[in-house]
Design a protein around this motif. Structure first.
Motif: not given
Length: 772
Positions: A92-101
């Motif tokens: 039920n979640n949305i995860c936001i990532f950077t391109l280097d982690s």
């Protein structure tokens, strides 16, 4: 015959995911890269690893506690010049990532069921669709709006090029167009769940569905064309860059390329469910399927795989088993099928299939125009037994499951459906099933063991050894969801902007932020009373006021209009309540007395109290019906505006804001300018309150109302009040500024900066534009 350059061939096969690849999205950085997400709970970034053929996995992201079903790229900004990656999952979640982690930058929580679709827009906005039947608009790490209206899972979402416009497609078989958070239009035509959407231009879009059709629509509502070709559910649709050509994938094991409205090439894959596809900038096609393999296809001869790799792919395809129950190959009667000699005759079009008998087996072949030969695409078996390989294609109540069992708890009673995914806890599923169907808890062991037995105890992914509550999943640490304060000069993670700073302006801004509610005070008490007495005789006998009643009302009106130290009595308020319940055609003078009375502290406190407030506001909302009398509509709006003048009234207005504004906005189409002014004032008074408490979701709803009303009203006094409301709402709040931009408010109001009279309109407009 198509030339070699028009035909897609295998470029490479990428192995890395352990389970179905459910979502793909092109990435801006590195150039030519893409992101994939899977049921194995990971997201992976793939970049070209040689000038020609291959890709390498350069980054693996983890953050979901259940399988990941969708992905999109959030465009670059000053803080994140390479953009961000957003993934949605069955936790039920949305995860936001950077391109280097590998851990999320932050996690967006708010949906109550699986997140199955994502789309990004300008200024960092993100749109998500969920099995909980809603879509949500997010800005940075906050939910701005919830789009409600679908009656089943929202499988597909897209933000359109024109600011403020959004599309959602649902298992309720409809597509909805939203403008500034409100449903403008519903598109009907599909006969089953809508699974995918793709934007063709500012005025056209495509949809695909479980009814095996693709439709091309105009935003105005017209269906321009229906395309057929697939023989089973279509899951995904993707458009070629700067083109109206597109590709689709589905449950018939195929990727299909469509040019000028015709299916020009069909590529079969050795997997039943071809879940997703995306088109790279160079025109190459990336495809994800239920076998966990990502395959890239290209038109470029330089990028085409080696002969050995192509042969290996064809061998894999020829060894696949095809279940005739899927309907992909039509009705099959093995006794009537010809032998291998049937393949001596060439095919007539690319993707054409033929079934032949060979040594007692049924084999499926597909014609390849590029190779001018029949390619074996699999053996047709009585039943593939491949429930898991189809990876959740069973639909129940518009949602996907690996299994849907029919359970008969007792022979005489009704049967119940029990949906189950192989990563679910069988005991918890059994418990929820018994609760939902109000069945005896003593069946818990029996139902759980039935699930385990009938799924052979299959589970997905590594089992989690960390502590988590078995009923809620709580107690699990989610990286990036720190609740620490953001003190100091924290930069906005999407745009890089910090705190809002007032733009330097030559003139002084005297217009906003407005600190106090705007009220409607003007009145001629003598005329109002005279009209009330005249109409009293027309009231039903049991509702008529006596001479004494009229005298008490006259005294109360005098107390209110002359700001006397006296306080209206309970008896006087009771008489007023009786009068405002008169029939709609004669009630307006009583409403006018009410409009003046609610400004008095004791009247405001009495009518808007916790005890009577909801009944009072509901009564006023009845007068806002678009089919009602205009005098009643205007006076009810003015009364609502005047309620804001005291804290008790303010509290009631805020608590009932949703129902009040959703009814009030229906009056935007009125031809009466006084109604428009009252409606604009109501929005302004809400903006004043929201500015004080800084409730971003409330601000988003108010912005939506302002934007919707501003599009229709023409009276410049109403426009001025809406501009003041807008300025008040976004003052000192960078999130609200970004949201207003994403809704296209700046382009909507620009025309008012050149209004010469009254000057306050263009002055106020310029101050608002300075903030935007």
């Amino acid at each position: 015959m198509a030339s070699a350059g028009d035909i897609y061939r295998l470029r490479c096969s990428l192995v890395g995911h352990e389970l179905d690849v459910r979502g793909l999205s092109c990435c801006l950085f590195p150039a030519g890269a893409f992101v994939s997400v899977s049921r194995d709970r990971t997201a992976r970034l793939w970049a070209p690893d040689s000038p020609n053929r291959g890709f390498a996995e350069v980054h693996c992201m983890n953050g979901h506690s259940n399988f990941v079903s969708c992905v999109c790229i959030i465009p670059p900004n000053d803080i994140y010049p390479r953009g961000l990656i957003a993934t949605g999952g069955h936790d039920n979640n949305i995860c936001i990532f950077t391109l280097d982690s590998s851990a999320p930058l932050f996690v967006l929580k708010g949906h109550k069921n699986a997140v199955c679709s994502l789309s990004s827009g300008k200024f960092g906005t993100l749109l998500s669709g969920s099995w909980d039947t809603t879509a949500k608009v997010w800005l940075n790490d906050k939910c701005m709006m919830t789009l409600q209206g679908h009656t089943a899972a929202v499988w597909a979402v897209k933000i359109l090029p024109e600011q403020g416009l959004m599309l959602t497609g649902s298992a309720d078989k409809t597509i909805k167009l939203w403008k500034a958070g409100r449903c403008e239009r519903t598109f009907t035509g599909h006969e089953d769940c809508v699974r995918g959407l793709a934007i063709l231009s500012e005025t056209e879009f495509l949809s695909c569905a479980n009814d095996a059709s693709i439709r091309r629509w105009q935003l105005s509502g017209e269906c321009l064309q229906v395309y057929y070709g697939h023989t089973n559910y279509i899951y995904c649709i993707s458009v070629f860059p700067q083109s109206k050509d597109f590709v689709t994938t589905g449950e018939d094991r195929s990727l299909r390329i469509w040019r000028k409205g015709e299916c020009t090439q069909t590529i079969r894959l050795p997997a039943q469910s071809v879940w997703c596809c995306c088109v790279l900038d160079n025109g190459d096609l990336v495809v994800g399927a239920s076998d966990g393999v990502i395959r890239v296809f290209t038109e470029s001869l330089e990028r085409t795989a080696s002969l050995e790799e192509i042969q290996a792919f064809e061998n894999e395809l020829s060894q696949a088993t095809i279940d005739p129950k899927t309907g992909d190959l039509g009705d099959i009667n093995a006794d009537d099928l010809p032998g291998l000699e049937h393949l001596d005759e060439p095919g007539t079009k690319d993707g054409q299939t033929r079934l032949v008998k060979n040594d007692g087996k049924v084999e499926a072949y597909q014609w390849s125009i590029s190779d001018t030969k029949w390619m074996k695409i699999g053996d047709v078996v009585g039943s593939s037994g491949a429930t898991q390989q189809t990876s959740g294609k069973v639909l129940f109540e518009g949602k996907e499951y690996d299994y849907v069992f029919t359970i008969n708890v007792n022979e005489s009673g009704p049967s119940h459906k029990l949906p189950y995914n192989i990563n679910d806890d069988p005991w918890l599923t059994a418990y929820n099933f018994l609760q939902k169907n109000d069945l005896n808890p003593m069946f818990l062991d029996q139902v759980a063991k039935f699930i385990i037995e009938n799924t052979k105890g299959q589970t997905l992914g590594p089992t989690n050894t960390e502590f988590s509550d078995p009923f809620t999943g709580g107690g699990r640490y989610v990286p990036g969801s720190s609740s620490g304060s953001n003190a100091g000069l924290a930069a906005d993670p999407f745009t890089g902007t910090g705190a809002y700073k007032l733009a330097a302006a030559k003139a002084e801004n005297i217009y906003f932020p407005k600190k106090e509610a705007v009220t409607f005070d003007q009145a001629n008490p003598t005329q109002i009373l005279s009209k009330l007495k005249e109409l009293n005789g027309n009231a039903p006998e049991e509702q008529q006021l006596t001479e004494d009643d009229l005298g008490l009302l006259e005294k109360m009106l005098s107390i209110i209009c002359n700001t006397s130290a006296e306080i209206p009595t309970a008896q006087q308020l009771q008489i007023l309540w009786k009068a405002i319940n008169w029939p709609y055609d004669i009630v307006f003078p009583a409403l006018d007395i009410l409009r003046l009375s609610v400004k008095h502290p004791s009247v405001n406190e009495s009518f808007c109290s916790e005890k009577d407030g909801i009944q009072f506001s509901s009564h006023l909302i009845k007068f806002l019906n678009p089919g009602g009398k205009q005098a009643n509509q205007m006076l009810a709006l003015r009364t609502l505006c005047n309620c804001f003048v005291h804290p008790v009234g303010q509290k009631l207005m805020m608590s009932q804001g949703d129902s009040i504004m959703s009814q009030a906005i229906e009056l935007k189409l009125s031809s009466n300018k006084n109604i428009h002014i009252a409606l604009a004032t109501l929005a302004l008074n809400y903006a004043v309150c929201l500015h004080k408490i800084n409730n971003i979701e409330g601000k988003a709803q108010c912005l939506s109302v302002i934007s919707t009303v501003m599009e229709i009203v023409q009276d410049l006094e109403a426009i001025f009040r809406l501009l003041v409301a807008l300025g008040t709402l976004i003052s000192g709040d960078s999130n609200a500024v970004q949201l207003a931009k994403s809704l296209g408010v700046d382009s909507q109001i620009k025309k008012y900066s050149s209004v010469s009279e009254p000057a306050k309109v263009n002055e106020c407009c310029r101050f608002v534009l300075n903030l935007l």
